[in-house]
Design an enzyme around this catalytic site. Sequence first.
Site, short mmCIF file in Angstrom:
data_model
loop_
_atom_site.label_atom_id
_atom_site.label_comp_id
_atom_site.label_asym_id
_atom_site.label_seq_id
_atom_site.Cartn_x
_atom_site.Cartn_y
_atom_site.Cartn_z
N ARG A 234 55.47 42.37 28.04
CA ARG A 234 54.03 42.23 28.14
C ARG A 234 53.45 42.71 26.81
O ARG A 234 53.98 43.62 26.16
CB ARG A 234 53.47 43.08 29.28
CG ARG A 234 53.77 42.50 30.66
CD ARG A 234 52.98 41.24 30.94
NE ARG A 234 53.13 40.76 32.31
CZ ARG A 234 53.98 39.80 32.66
NH1 ARG A 234 54.78 39.26 31.76
NH2 ARG A 234 54.06 39.40 33.91
N GLU A 263 45.60 37.47 26.03
CA GLU A 263 46.12 36.11 26.17
C GLU A 263 45.05 35.23 26.79
O GLU A 263 44.37 35.65 27.72
CB GLU A 263 47.38 36.12 27.06
CG GLU A 263 48.55 36.85 26.44
CD GLU A 263 49.80 36.78 27.29
OE1 GLU A 263 49.81 36.05 28.31
OE2 GLU A 263 50.77 37.47 26.95
N HIS A 282 53.27 32.47 25.79
CA HIS A 282 53.74 33.01 27.08
C HIS A 282 54.45 31.91 27.87
O HIS A 282 54.07 31.55 28.97
CB HIS A 282 52.58 33.59 27.88
CG HIS A 282 53.04 34.55 28.95
ND1 HIS A 282 52.28 35.60 29.39
CD2 HIS A 282 54.18 34.60 29.66
CE1 HIS A 282 52.93 36.27 30.34
NE2 HIS A 282 54.09 35.66 30.52
C1 8YV Z 1 54.82 33.82 34.51
C2 8YV Z 1 55.74 35.92 33.71
O1 8YV Z 1 55.14 32.49 34.58
O2 8YV Z 1 57.00 35.94 35.65
C3 8YV Z 1 56.30 36.61 34.88
O3 8YV Z 1 56.04 37.83 35.00
O4 8YV Z 1 55.16 36.49 32.84
C4 8YV Z 1 55.86 34.45 33.65
O5 8YV Z 1 57.11 34.05 34.10
C5 8YV Z 1 53.44 33.94 33.90
O6 8YV Z 1 52.99 35.19 34.27
C6 8YV Z 1 52.50 32.85 34.39
O7 8YV Z 1 52.73 32.55 35.73
#
Ligand code: 8YV
Length: 322
Positions: A234, A263, A282
């Site tokens: 993150r 983001e 992302h």
């Molecule tokens: C998600 C992610 O697809 O799974 C997670 O925690 O960060 C990504 O795989 C993203 O958050 C949007 O859905």
Amino acid sequence: KVILYRDIPAQERQRLDNQFDITFFNGINEENKDAFIAALADAEGLIGTSTNMSSELLSLAPKLKAASTISVGTDLYDLNYLTERSIPLMHTPGVLNETTADTLFTLIMCTARRAVELSTMVREGRWTSNVGEALYGTDVHGKTLGIIGMGRIGYAIAKRGHFGFDMKIQYSNRSRNLDAEKDLNATYIDIESLLKTSDFVCVMTPLTPQTERLIGAKEFAMMKESAIFINGSRGKVIDEAALVEALINGTIRAAGLDVFEVEPLPASSPLCKLDNAVLFPHIGSATTETRLKMVTCAVDNLINALNGDISQNCANKKQLNR
Ligand code: 8YV
């Protein structure tokens, strides 16, 4: 009544429609936030992602019985607040490990070999002679890969490094990962030693109060000048301004980032002006196959949770003592 706050494939939307009275929002924004808040009053279930579900917002859903995030990360929900109300938060661990590891290794390769910078050079007609030393990248094979956060995704990244690129794997984690040590000959070391000795430093921790701003100016200064920093966790796990300084000042060689403090990353970000920063929007899990698996998992999770079964994929099961 269930609120779906992210668009999902029709086949999975049909499964929800067959089970529940769905109120749908294609993402939450300033235009529809009032309608979303109004719908929360009767919502027993929530399913979606990419919206910050604060305690303030969740407190407007007095009938809420379960939430299902279409992500493995649970940081967009106030998990403590949900636990206080005995509301399970379901998530999608496991189904995205390999795809996310592919993305992170793509970042490792693109950053090491300057692929984006040099591809842009070709596209812009600036390839006028053989690539010389000033444009050389650096090898990945045989180098030392340091992984901060050796969970399921960290393990999948290390697997690629070990078997695919003969890399030496070392890792820092809350606890030992004996599978990584046995299968991948990975070495468990303290984070400072990892930062000082790794050629590639890859962060794959969840965002928690303990990991927020884990990597800042002090940590970047510990890294080799030749080090390449990769973040797939993150954005808030690092001090982004400190990273920019490290990249500009040559404290480290380059960075590959799939996540950011804000983001979408604003075009005004200084990161957008740096050739030694490879920036992905992302896309860790963003393949057709894996996103369908995640949605299917999240729909199953919500159906199960609203039927009282939180045995699989519940992020706060232990805290709920169930
Ligand atoms: C998600 C992610 O697809 O799974 C997670 O925690 O960060 C990504 O795989 C993203 O958050 C949007 O859905």
